[in-house]
Motif scaffolding. Structure first.
Motif, PDB file in Angstrom:
ATOM      1  N   ALA A   1       0.815  -1.214   0.000  1.00  0.00           N
ATOM      2  CA  ALA A   1       0.000   0.000   0.000  1.00  0.00           C
ATOM      3  C   ALA A   1       0.848   1.264   0.000  1.00  0.00           C
ATOM      4  CB  ALA A   1      -0.933  -0.008   1.205  1.00  0.00           C
ATOM      5  N   PHE A   2       2.007   1.205   0.646  1.00  0.00           N
ATOM      6  CA  PHE A   2       2.870   2.375   0.765  1.00  0.00           C
ATOM      7  C   PHE A   2       4.110   2.262  -0.120  1.00  0.00           C
ATOM      8  CE2 PHE A   2       0.214   2.651   4.440  1.00  0.00           C
ATOM      9  CZ  PHE A   2       0.136   3.997   4.770  1.00  0.00           C
ATOM     10  N   ALA A   3       4.119   1.309  -1.034  1.00  0.00           N
ATOM     11  CA  ALA A   3       5.302   1.041  -1.854  1.00  0.00           C
ATOM     12  C   ALA A   3       5.806   2.270  -2.609  1.00  0.00           C
ATOM     13  CB  ALA A   3       5.026  -0.114  -2.802  1.00  0.00           C
ATOM     14  N   PRO A   4       4.938   3.073  -3.267  1.00  0.00           N
ATOM     15  CA  PRO A   4       5.455   4.235  -3.989  1.00  0.00           C
ATOM     16  C   PRO A   4       6.209   5.216  -3.092  1.00  0.00           C
ATOM     17  CG  PRO A   4       3.206   3.767  -4.654  1.00  0.00           C
ATOM     18  CD  PRO A   4       3.493   2.897  -3.466  1.00  0.00           C
ATOM     19  N   LEU A   5       5.698   5.425  -1.888  1.00  0.00           N
ATOM     20  CA  LEU A   5       6.364   6.351  -0.968  1.00  0.00           C
ATOM     21  C   LEU A   5       7.714   5.805  -0.526  1.00  0.00           C
ATOM     22  CD1 LEU A   5       3.300   7.378   1.238  1.00  0.00           C
ATOM     23  CD2 LEU A   5       4.373   8.688  -0.587  1.00  0.00           C
ATOM     24  N   PHE A   6       7.761   4.513  -0.244  1.00  0.00           N
ATOM     25  CA  PHE A   6       9.026   3.906   0.152  1.00  0.00           C
ATOM     26  C   PHE A   6      10.014   3.890  -1.015  1.00  0.00           C
ATOM     27  CE2 PHE A   6       6.691   2.306   3.830  1.00  0.00           C
ATOM     28  CZ  PHE A   6       7.662   2.342   4.821  1.00  0.00           C
ATOM     29  N   ASP A   7       9.522   3.618  -2.235  1.00  0.00           N
ATOM     30  CA  ASP A   7      10.410   3.609  -3.398  1.00  0.00           C
ATOM     31  C   ASP A   7      11.008   4.992  -3.647  1.00  0.00           C
ATOM     32  OD1 ASP A   7      10.256   0.904  -4.074  1.00  0.00           O
ATOM     33  OD2 ASP A   7       8.421   1.179  -5.221  1.00  0.00           O
ATOM     34  N   GLU A   8      10.188   6.015  -3.493  1.00  0.00           N
ATOM     35  CA  GLU A   8      10.714   7.366  -3.668  1.00  0.00           C
ATOM     36  C   GLU A   8      11.789   7.674  -2.628  1.00  0.00           C
ATOM     37  OE1 GLU A   8       9.284  12.053  -3.955  1.00  0.00           O
ATOM     38  OE2 GLU A   8       7.829  10.485  -3.422  1.00  0.00           O
ATOM     39  N   LEU A   9      11.522   7.276  -1.381  1.00  0.00           N
ATOM     40  CA  LEU A   9      12.500   7.532  -0.326  1.00  0.00           C
ATOM     41  C   LEU A   9      13.795   6.764  -0.563  1.00  0.00           C
ATOM     42  CD1 LEU A   9      13.329   8.782   2.328  1.00  0.00           C
ATOM     43  CD2 LEU A   9      12.170   6.896   3.523  1.00  0.00           C
ATOM     44  N   THR A  10      13.691   5.484  -0.929  1.00  0.00           N
ATOM     45  CA  THR A  10      14.916   4.724  -1.184  1.00  0.00           C
ATOM     46  C   THR A  10      15.664   5.311  -2.383  1.00  0.00           C
ATOM     47  OG1 THR A  10      13.661   3.092  -2.473  1.00  0.00           O
ATOM     48  CG2 THR A  10      14.082   2.574  -0.158  1.00  0.00           C
ATOM     49  N   GLY A  11      14.911   5.869  -3.342  1.00  0.00           N
ATOM     50  CA  GLY A  11      15.563   6.558  -4.452  1.00  0.00           C
ATOM     51  C   GLY A  11      16.358   7.762  -3.968  1.00  0.00           C
ATOM     52  N   ASP A  12      15.761   8.543  -3.054  1.00  0.00           N
ATOM     53  CA  ASP A  12      16.456   9.706  -2.482  1.00  0.00           C
ATOM     54  C   ASP A  12      17.731   9.271  -1.749  1.00  0.00           C
ATOM     55  OD1 ASP A  12      14.468  11.423  -3.404  1.00  0.00           O
ATOM     56  OD2 ASP A  12      13.337  11.352  -1.521  1.00  0.00           O
ATOM     57  N   ILE A  13      17.613   8.205  -0.995  1.00  0.00           N
ATOM     58  CA  ILE A  13      18.760   7.731  -0.206  1.00  0.00           C
ATOM     59  C   ILE A  13      19.867   7.220  -1.124  1.00  0.00           C
ATOM     60  CG2 ILE A  13      19.526   6.069   1.526  1.00  0.00           C
ATOM     61  CD1 ILE A  13      16.606   6.114   2.614  1.00  0.00           C
ATOM     62  N   LYS A  14      19.495   6.445  -2.127  1.00  0.00           N
ATOM     63  CA  LYS A  14      20.498   5.910  -3.057  1.00  0.00           C
ATOM     64  C   LYS A  14      21.163   7.021  -3.858  1.00  0.00           C
ATOM     65  CE  LYS A  14      18.239   1.402  -3.372  1.00  0.00           C
ATOM     66  NZ  LYS A  14      17.409   0.488  -4.193  1.00  0.00           N
ATOM     67  N   LEU A  15      20.399   8.051  -4.187  1.00  0.00           N
ATOM     68  CA  LEU A  15      20.986   9.191  -4.875  1.00  0.00           C
ATOM     69  C   LEU A  15      22.002   9.893  -3.974  1.00  0.00           C
ATOM     70  CD1 LEU A  15      21.000  10.938  -7.415  1.00  0.00           C
ATOM     71  CD2 LEU A  15      19.147  12.296  -6.405  1.00  0.00           C
ATOM     72  N   ALA A  16      21.649  10.013  -2.680  1.00  0.00           N
ATOM     73  CA  ALA A  16      22.579  10.616  -1.718  1.00  0.00           C
ATOM     74  C   ALA A  16      23.839   9.773  -1.560  1.00  0.00           C
ATOM     75  CB  ALA A  16      21.885  10.788  -0.368  1.00  0.00           C
ATOM     76  N   LYS A  17      23.713   8.468  -1.784  1.00  0.00           N
ATOM     77  CA  LYS A  17      24.864   7.577  -1.705  1.00  0.00           C
ATOM     78  C   LYS A  17      25.668   7.564  -3.010  1.00  0.00           C
ATOM     79  CE  LYS A  17      24.143   3.455   0.125  1.00  0.00           C
ATOM     80  NZ  LYS A  17      25.149   3.393   1.221  1.00  0.00           N
ATOM     81  N   GLY A  18      25.154   8.254  -4.023  1.00  0.00           N
ATOM     82  CA  GLY A  18      25.863   8.348  -5.286  1.00  0.00           C
ATOM     83  C   GLY A  18      25.478   7.293  -6.309  1.00  0.00           C
ATOM     84  N   ASP A  19      24.486   6.470  -5.999  1.00  0.00           N
ATOM     85  CA  ASP A  19      24.069   5.417  -6.921  1.00  0.00           C
ATOM     86  C   ASP A  19      22.908   5.939  -7.774  1.00  0.00           C
ATOM     87  OD1 ASP A  19      23.382   3.121  -8.254  1.00  0.00           O
ATOM     88  OD2 ASP A  19      23.484   1.825  -6.491  1.00  0.00           O
ATOM     89  N   ARG A  20      23.232   6.644  -8.840  1.00  0.00           N
ATOM     90  CA  ARG A  20      22.232   7.306  -9.659  1.00  0.00           C
ATOM     91  C   ARG A  20      21.342   6.306 -10.396  1.00  0.00           C
ATOM     92  NH1 ARG A  20      23.392  12.537 -10.682  1.00  0.00           N
ATOM     93  NH2 ARG A  20      22.476  12.425 -12.759  1.00  0.00           N
ATOM     94  N   LYS A  21      21.920   5.232 -10.872  1.00  0.00           N
ATOM     95  CA  LYS A  21      21.149   4.240 -11.620  1.00  0.00           C
ATOM     96  C   LYS A  21      20.102   3.586 -10.728  1.00  0.00           C
ATOM     97  CE  LYS A  21      21.683   0.102 -14.496  1.00  0.00           C
ATOM     98  NZ  LYS A  21      22.660  -0.876 -15.085  1.00  0.00           N
ATOM     99  N   ALA A  22      20.497   3.212  -9.528  1.00  0.00           N
ATOM    100  CA  ALA A  22      19.552   2.597  -8.598  1.00  0.00           C
ATOM    101  C   ALA A  22      18.487   3.595  -8.167  1.00  0.00           C
ATOM    102  CB  ALA A  22      20.284   2.057  -7.383  1.00  0.00           C
ATOM    103  N   ALA A  23      18.894   4.854  -7.990  1.00  0.00           N
ATOM    104  CA  ALA A  23      17.932   5.891  -7.604  1.00  0.00           C
ATOM    105  C   ALA A  23      16.885   6.072  -8.699  1.00  0.00           C
ATOM    106  CB  ALA A  23      18.659   7.204  -7.343  1.00  0.00           C
ATOM    107  N   ARG A  24      17.354   6.126  -9.948  1.00  0.00           N
ATOM    108  CA  ARG A  24      16.416   6.297 -11.057  1.00  0.00           C
ATOM    109  C   ARG A  24      15.442   5.116 -11.141  1.00  0.00           C
ATOM    110  NH1 ARG A  24      15.449   9.117 -15.504  1.00  0.00           N
ATOM    111  NH2 ARG A  24      14.485   8.007 -17.252  1.00  0.00           N
ATOM    112  N   SER A  25      15.934   3.916 -10.885  1.00  0.00           N
ATOM    113  CA  SER A  25      15.082   2.728 -10.920  1.00  0.00           C
ATOM    114  C   SER A  25      13.976   2.816  -9.872  1.00  0.00           C
ATOM    115  CB  SER A  25      15.924   1.466 -10.695  1.00  0.00           C
ATOM    116  OG  SER A  25      15.095   0.319 -10.641  1.00  0.00           O
TER     117      SER A  25
END
Length: 213
Positions: free
Chosen positions: A157-181
């Motif tokens: 039910a909350f998957a989109p919100l969690f996916d967006e957050l994990t994208g933000d975190i991965k981007l902060a870690k420098g993993d642009r490809k994973a963030a975009r996914s």
């Protein structure tokens, strides 16, 4: 034809039956009345608790709106201590956490959110608290802890919100490809009429525009 003798025999029989059974009848009546009044008393107790919790919750909201954290905190503590089984307690802690987060008091916010995760009866509130807990860890720079918490507690039910957050975190870690996914997964699962979909599109566009050639 019924005779006087028959009438007296029936009366004597009734007296004998009453003598043997009156105690059980009285006991049954007492138990029945106790159950009725006990139920009414319990209902009254529940209604009073709900009313007290509701009033306290409204006072807490007013205190937070006026930025009176010294007033709001004792109210929140009393709600969690005495009315933990009501939805007002969890809602109060979520509001206290939001106020603390805005003020940069991440430790206080994390404590309030942890209470919701541990005690809220509503699974949705637990998910909201988990999402916000992971976001606080991200804001504190604890990227690995934030990612672990978010990925381990993601619900459908909350998957989109969690996916967006994990994208933000991965981007902060420098993993642009994973963030975009992750952004793409969140975008695909978000209804078109939701404002958050536009934000996700911008995040996707930003990554596309800055991709190395």
């Amino acid at each position: 034809m019924t005779t006087h003798y028959d009438d007296e025999a029936q009366v004597e029989q009734l007296r004998a039956w009453w003598k043997e059974n009156w105690l059980a009848l009285v006991a049954g009546l007492v138990i029945g009345l106790a159950a009725i009044f006990g139920w009414e008393g319990w209902q009254h107790h529940k209604e009073k608790r709900a009313a007290d919790a509701s009033q306290m919750y409204e006072e807490l909201k007013d205190a937070l709106s006026a930025n009176k954290t010294d007033v709001a905190k004792p109210l929140a503590d009393k709600l969690t201590a005495e009315f933990a089984d009501t939805p007002y307690a969890a809602d109060a802690e979520l509001r206290v956490a939001a106020q603390a987060e805005q003020a940069g008091n991440y430790e206080d916010a994390a404590k309030a959110l942890q209470w919701v995760r541990d005690h809220a009866k509503d699974k949705g509130l637990q998910q909201v608290a988990t999402l916000r807990s992971a976001r606080i860890l991200w804001q504190q720079g604890k990227l690995d802890d934030a990612l672990k918490l978010a990925e381990a507690n993601k619900s459908e039910a909350f998957a989109p919100l969690f996916d967006e957050l994990t994208g933000d975190i991965k981007l902060a870690k420098g993993d642009r490809k994973a963030a975009r996914s992750d952004y793409q997964k969140a975008y695909d699962a978000t209804p078109e009429d939701q404002p958050s979909r536009q934000l996700l599109q911008r995040k996707l566009d930003d990554l596309s525009e800055t991709e190395p050639s």
